[in-house]
Scaffold this active site. Structure first.
Site, PDB file in Angstrom:
ATOM      1  N   GLY A  58       0.877  -1.221  -0.027  1.00 61.77           N
ATOM      2  CA  GLY A  58       0.024  -0.072  -0.098  1.00 61.77           C
ATOM      3  C   GLY A  58       0.766   1.300  -0.145  1.00 61.77           C
ATOM      4  O   GLY A  58       1.748   1.212   0.696  1.00 61.77           O
ATOM      5  N   ARG A 106       0.856  -4.619  -5.863  1.00 62.28           N
ATOM      6  CA  ARG A 106       0.974  -6.028  -5.273  1.00 62.28           C
ATOM      7  C   ARG A 106       1.387  -6.852  -6.506  1.00 62.28           C
ATOM      8  O   ARG A 106       0.784  -7.039  -7.599  1.00 62.28           O
ATOM      9  CB  ARG A 106      -0.123  -6.270  -4.529  1.00 62.28           C
ATOM     10  N   ASP A 159       5.399  -5.420   5.848  1.00 62.69           N
ATOM     11  CA  ASP A 159       5.967  -6.743   6.031  1.00 62.69           C
ATOM     12  C   ASP A 159       6.038  -7.495   5.025  1.00 62.69           C
ATOM     13  O   ASP A 159       6.841  -8.391   4.778  1.00 62.69           O
ATOM     14  CB  ASP A 159       5.287  -7.594   7.113  1.00 62.69           C
ATOM     15  N   THR A 188       3.998   2.453   5.709  1.00 59.91           N
ATOM     16  CA  THR A 188       2.864   1.911   5.808  1.00 59.91           C
ATOM     17  C   THR A 188       2.047   2.996   6.739  1.00 59.91           C
ATOM     18  O   THR A 188       2.562   3.086   7.952  1.00 59.91           O
ATOM     19  CB  THR A 188       2.488   0.467   6.129  1.00 59.91           C
ATOM     20  N   ASP A 228      -0.296   2.039   8.650  1.00 59.13           N
ATOM     21  CA  ASP A 228      -0.833   1.389   9.721  1.00 59.13           C
ATOM     22  C   ASP A 228       0.054   1.387  10.828  1.00 59.13           C
ATOM     23  O   ASP A 228      -0.615   0.739  11.960  1.00 59.13           O
ATOM     24  CB  ASP A 228      -1.065  -0.104   9.143  1.00 59.13           C
ATOM     25  N   ASP A 230       2.088  -0.745  11.660  1.00 56.73           N
ATOM     26  CA  ASP A 230       2.068  -2.279  12.232  1.00 56.73           C
ATOM     27  C   ASP A 230       3.357  -2.962  11.771  1.00 56.73           C
ATOM     28  O   ASP A 230       3.432  -4.099  11.289  1.00 56.73           O
ATOM     29  CB  ASP A 230       0.871  -2.870  11.604  1.00 56.73           C
ATOM     30  N   ARG A 284      -5.812  -1.947   8.976  1.00 57.87           N
ATOM     31  CA  ARG A 284      -5.864  -3.310   8.790  1.00 57.87           C
ATOM     32  C   ARG A 284      -6.126  -4.001  10.083  1.00 57.87           C
ATOM     33  O   ARG A 284      -6.984  -3.907  10.871  1.00 57.87           O
ATOM     34  CB  ARG A 284      -4.379  -3.837   8.358  1.00 57.87           C
TER      35      ARG A 284
HETATM   36  P1  ATP Z   1       1.080  -2.651   3.319  1.00 62.08           P
HETATM   37  O1  ATP Z   1       0.952  -3.192   4.752  1.00 62.08           O
HETATM   38  O2  ATP Z   1       1.175  -1.375   3.050  1.00 62.08           O
HETATM   39  O3  ATP Z   1       0.023  -3.511   2.441  1.00 62.08           O
HETATM   40  P2  ATP Z   1       2.930  -4.650   2.545  1.00 62.08           P
HETATM   41  O4  ATP Z   1       4.296  -4.774   2.080  1.00 62.08           O
HETATM   42  O5  ATP Z   1       2.504  -5.593   3.687  1.00 62.08           O
HETATM   43  O6  ATP Z   1       2.427  -3.432   2.676  1.00 62.08           O
HETATM   44  P3  ATP Z   1       1.836  -6.721   0.815  1.00 62.08           P
HETATM   45  O7  ATP Z   1       0.523  -6.850  -0.174  1.00 62.08           O
HETATM   46  O8  ATP Z   1       1.737  -7.796   1.854  1.00 62.08           O
HETATM   47  O9  ATP Z   1       2.280  -5.076   1.164  1.00 62.08           O
HETATM   48  O10 ATP Z   1       3.138  -7.059   0.104  1.00 62.08           O
HETATM   49  C1  ATP Z   1       3.668  -6.267  -1.271  1.00 62.08           C
HETATM   50  C2  ATP Z   1       4.268  -7.352  -2.114  1.00 62.08           C
HETATM   51  O11 ATP Z   1       5.504  -7.886  -1.651  1.00 62.08           O
HETATM   52  C3  ATP Z   1       3.390  -8.526  -2.339  1.00 62.08           C
HETATM   53  O12 ATP Z   1       2.455  -8.044  -3.496  1.00 62.08           O
HETATM   54  C4  ATP Z   1       4.340  -9.470  -2.988  1.00 62.08           C
HETATM   55  O13 ATP Z   1       5.011  -9.099  -4.294  1.00 62.08           O
HETATM   56  C5  ATP Z   1       5.627  -9.368  -2.042  1.00 62.08           C
HETATM   57  N1  ATP Z   1       5.194 -10.404  -1.065  1.00 62.08           N
HETATM   58  C6  ATP Z   1       4.464 -10.105   0.161  1.00 62.08           C
HETATM   59  N2  ATP Z   1       4.567 -11.160   0.648  1.00 62.08           N
HETATM   60  C7  ATP Z   1       5.589 -12.027   0.105  1.00 62.08           C
HETATM   61  C8  ATP Z   1       6.250 -13.357   0.432  1.00 62.08           C
HETATM   62  N3  ATP Z   1       5.627 -14.048   1.608  1.00 62.08           N
HETATM   63  N4  ATP Z   1       7.295 -13.645  -0.179  1.00 62.08           N
HETATM   64  C9  ATP Z   1       7.648 -12.813  -1.357  1.00 62.08           C
HETATM   65  N5  ATP Z   1       7.010 -11.686  -1.595  1.00 62.08           N
HETATM   66  C10 ATP Z   1       6.093 -11.398  -1.182  1.00 62.08           C
END
Ligand code: ATP
Length: 320
Positions: A11, A72, A103, A125, A127, A129, A171
């Site tokens: 995000g 994503r 994360d 983020t 959030d 978090d 979230r």
């Molecule tokens: P936010 O909390 O703002 O949504 P985030 O980084 O946690 O941020 P995610 O959608 O969970 O958002 O992850 C972003 C991208 O990171 C995913 O679309 C994917 O490409 C990659 N990703 C997420 N989890 C994994 C994983 N377990 N292994 C490899 N790549 C991952």
């Protein structure tokens, strides 16, 4: 490290641009080459990548969103996708990556590290978090946006003697909701970290407060506890007070970043490049109090963060 790639993932959050700017300028200052990778890990796989110069990051420090776009990427969650991404880095001579995200994005960093591409993660983020950091890029702006919106809502809530139930983002975390609730003087704030009982924590409190002369109410619900519309319906039924739901939604993710977000993002972006210069790889940057800190990615992903319970207790006492 001669060339670094920078990307935003997950995000978006206000202040990501300030981080991109700091990473780019610090790296260029030290004679490195910087590649801007568009749309997160998608861009890495597809080669949506452009070289950056000092002027590429002009006029962005005050802008919300991310100039590199974000996405994503499902393909990147597969080993094949990760191999493609690593091959792309080698093809373009990218020796290390700086990833700004949450994360999920850091799990991606870990996977890239396993493919031989050193990574540094920056917490971006709204959030808040991310366990290894007190504070995440975008959190302060999002809270201030929520407060600004709810202040406006208060005017109309008061004029009609109504109850406004406001759903804020976060979230599965309640940091944004808790702080916003305190700042807008909400009667009650429901967050996922603290169990609640609608009769005791909302209906009873509304009835008690009504006896002291108050006729309008603001209730904050974190998105992690349920839908504002459902709560508004229950509250109206149980109290007889006209109740309206407002979902703040994605406005919370936009807007010009606050001073705090700009400064923190700048410090963290600068720190990320310093780590690479020092040969410290596969780390997540964060804040502890006023200090910028960093942790091994695996350690960072295994850390836990808890809500400030004293703050939650205080919010109940001063909102009667
Ligand atoms: P936010 O909390 O703002 O949504 P985030 O980084 O946690 O941020 P995610 O959608 O969970 O958002 O992850 C972003 C991208 O990171 C995913 O679309 C994917 O490409 C990659 N990703 C997420 N989890 C994994 C994983 N377990 N292994 C490899 N790549 C991952």
């Amino acid at each position: 490290i001669k060339t670094i790639g920078v990307l935003t993932s997950g995000g978006d959050a206000p202040g990501m641009n300030a981080a991109i700017r700091a990473v780019t300028r610090t790296a260029l200052y030290h004679g490195m080459k910087v590649m801007g990778i568009y749309r997160g890990y998608n861009g890495l796989i597809n080669g949506d990548i452009k070289e950056m110069n000092v002027r590429s990051v002009s006029e962005i420090i005050h802008r919300g969103g991310t100039m590199l776009y974000t996405a994503r990427c499902l393909e990147f969650k597969t080993l094949e996708g990760q191999k493609k991404a690593a091959d792309r880095c080698r093809e373009l001579g990218i020796d290390a990556l700086v990833v700004i995200g949450g994360d999920g994005s850091f799990r991606g960093c870990k996977d890239m590290a396993a493919q031989g591409i050193p990574c540094i993660g920056l917490p971006g983020t709204i959030d808040n978090d991310i366990a290894c950091s007190d504070y995440t890029i975008g959190y302060d702006t999002a809270m201030n946006t929520a407060v600004e919106m709810i202040d406006k809502l208060r005017d109309t809530t008061q004029s009609h003697d109504r109850c406004s139930v406001v759903e804020v983002m976060g979230r599965n975390a309640g940091y944004l909701a808790l702080n916003t609730g305190i700042a807008v003087g909400a009667l009650a704030t429901l967050i996922p970290e603290v169990p609640f009982d609608i009769d005791r924590d909302i209906v009873q409190r509304m009835n008690d407060t009504r006896r002291t002369g108050k006729q309008h109410f603001i209730i904050i619900v974190a998105e992690g506890v349920g839908r504002a519309h459902d709560f508004a319906e229950i509250i109206e039924k149980k109290t007889g007070i006209e109740s309206r739901a407002t979902v703040l939604g994605h406005v919370q993710r936009g807007g010009s970043p606050t001073l705090r977000d700009r400064v923190s993002a700048s410090q963290m972006g600068y720190h990320a490049v310093q780590l690479l210069l020092d040969g410290k790889f596969n780390r997540v940057v964060g804040t502890r109090g006023n200090d910028i800190v960093d942790f091994d990615i695996t350690e960072a992903l295994n850390m836990h963060k808890s809500i400030h319970t004293a703050l939650y207790e205080m919010s109940k006492v001063i909102s009667i």
